[in-house]
Design a protein around this motif. Structure first.
Motif, PDB file in Angstrom:
ATOM      1  N   LEU A 127      80.065  42.297  23.518  1.00 25.54           N
ATOM      2  CA  LEU A 127      81.142  41.411  23.964  1.00 25.54           C
ATOM      3  C   LEU A 127      80.953  41.042  25.434  1.00 25.54           C
ATOM      4  N   ARG A 128      80.681  42.052  26.263  1.00 21.55           N
ATOM      5  CA  ARG A 128      80.472  41.785  27.694  1.00 21.55           C
ATOM      6  C   ARG A 128      79.238  40.915  27.908  1.00 21.55           C
ATOM      7  N   LEU A 129      78.188  41.214  27.142  1.00 27.73           N
ATOM      8  CA  LEU A 129      76.949  40.448  27.265  1.00 27.73           C
ATOM      9  C   LEU A 129      77.164  38.994  26.837  1.00 27.73           C
ATOM     10  N   GLY A 130      77.904  38.809  25.738  1.00 26.25           N
ATOM     11  CA  GLY A 130      78.190  37.460  25.270  1.00 26.25           C
ATOM     12  C   GLY A 130      78.986  36.651  26.280  1.00 26.25           C
ATOM     13  N   GLU A 131      80.006  37.288  26.865  1.00 23.30           N
ATOM     14  CA  GLU A 131      80.837  36.591  27.851  1.00 23.30           C
ATOM     15  C   GLU A 131      80.029  36.251  29.103  1.00 23.30           C
ATOM     16  N   LEU A 132      79.152  37.183  29.520  1.00 26.67           N
ATOM     17  CA  LEU A 132      78.330  36.949  30.700  1.00 26.67           C
ATOM     18  C   LEU A 132      77.351  35.800  30.462  1.00 26.67           C
ATOM     19  N   ARG A 133      76.718  35.804  29.296  1.00 28.48           N
ATOM     20  CA  ARG A 133      75.767  34.730  28.987  1.00 28.48           C
ATOM     21  C   ARG A 133      76.461  33.374  28.901  1.00 28.48           C
ATOM     22  N   ARG A 134      77.690  33.363  28.383  1.00 26.10           N
ATOM     23  CA  ARG A 134      78.431  32.096  28.319  1.00 26.10           C
ATOM     24  C   ARG A 134      78.682  31.563  29.722  1.00 26.10           C
ATOM     25  N   LYS A 135      79.047  32.451  30.643  1.00 26.02           N
ATOM     26  CA  LYS A 135      79.277  32.034  32.027  1.00 26.02           C
ATOM     27  C   LYS A 135      77.994  31.528  32.676  1.00 26.02           C
TER      28      LYS A 135
ATOM     29  N   LEU B  50      74.434  29.446  25.964  1.00 21.51           N
ATOM     30  CA  LEU B  50      75.321  29.466  24.800  1.00 21.51           C
ATOM     31  C   LEU B  50      74.655  30.076  23.578  1.00 21.51           C
ATOM     32  N   THR B  51      73.339  29.839  23.424  1.00 23.29           N
ATOM     33  CA  THR B  51      72.623  30.416  22.278  1.00 23.29           C
ATOM     34  C   THR B  51      72.570  31.933  22.394  1.00 23.29           C
ATOM     35  N   GLY B  52      72.218  32.430  23.571  1.00 21.25           N
ATOM     36  CA  GLY B  52      72.171  33.873  23.792  1.00 21.25           C
ATOM     37  C   GLY B  52      73.541  34.510  23.661  1.00 21.25           C
ATOM     38  N   ALA B  53      74.565  33.793  24.141  1.00 20.99           N
ATOM     39  CA  ALA B  53      75.936  34.305  24.042  1.00 20.99           C
ATOM     40  C   ALA B  53      76.348  34.446  22.591  1.00 20.99           C
ATOM     41  N   ARG B  54      76.025  33.432  21.785  1.00 20.16           N
ATOM     42  CA  ARG B  54      76.395  33.474  20.369  1.00 20.16           C
ATOM     43  C   ARG B  54      75.681  34.626  19.662  1.00 20.16           C
TER      44      ARG B  54
END
Length: 208
Positions: A41-49, A53-57
């Motif tokens: 979850l933390r990794l996804g949110e960080l990647r989105r920031k 977007l692909t890595g976050a998903r």
């Protein structure tokens, strides 16, 4: 980027364990899977920031998969009922049922957190319809947990669930507006206002 590297490394180091045979205790498996999901979850949110977007998903989908084997919210209702029935005859068993109820509810709130993060990501990607479906499932988790918290007299749990619901509803309104469903978005206004007022009042009481 440094934080992303640390989280990715932690995930790689720990991820083999839930799928191997190093843990026979199912509850320990639940604990580890949930901790891994939190990293996702933390990794996804960080990647989105970071606009990845692909890595976050990928991170968010993996986190949701890790939670698949956690007990369902229906189990929390059953544990809560068992605790009530045991309260007058077996205090130890009743306390264990309550502990298990809270554990399941916390897992449901984590799932709701994933719904919020994935919903926001889908909105960023222009996938408003899929985002709305995802956010609605998160709202359902939050409402269930709030109900259990109210029944148990656990105001902290109820407040956490309602805070999550408010966050999800705000994102749902954005998704509906993106789909030109303005009337549907306005239908949520009353609930948003109700939750906002209740949570603000709760904060005021804490500060007084």
């Amino acid at each position: 980027r440094h934080a992303e590297h640390i989280l990715s490394s932690a995930l790689l180091l720990l991820s083999p364990y839930p799928h191997g045979k190093m843990m026979d205790d199912s509850f320990n498996m639940e604990i580890l899977s949930r901790e891994l999901a939190k990293i996702c979850l933390r990794l996804g949110e960080l990647r989105r920031k970071l606009s990845d977007l692909t890595g976050a998903r990928e991170a968010l989908v993996e986190g949701i998969r890790l939670l698949d084997n956690n007990p369902s919210i229906v189990s929390a209702h059953m544990e809560e009922l068992a605790g009530e029935q045991l309260a007058s005859t077996n205090t130890k068993a009743a306390l264990e049922a309550k502990r298990r109820t809270l554990w399941i509810c916390n897992g449901a709130l984590l799932q709701g957190g994933f719904s919020a993060s994935l919903g926001r990501l889908l909105l960023d990607s222009g996938e408003s319809s899929q985002a709305d479906e995802n956010l609605q499932s998160g709202v359902e988790f939050a409402v269930e947990v709030a109900t259990i918290g109210f029944t148990m007299g656990d105001s902290a749990l109820t407040e956490r669930a309602e805070s999550l619901e408010l966050r999800l509803l705000g994102l749902r309104q954005k998704a509906l507006i993106m789909q030109n469903k303005t009337d549907s978005s306005k239908e949520l206004d009353a609930r948003v206002a109700e939750l906002s007022e209740r949570l603000c009042l709760s904060l005021e009481l804490e500060d007084s």
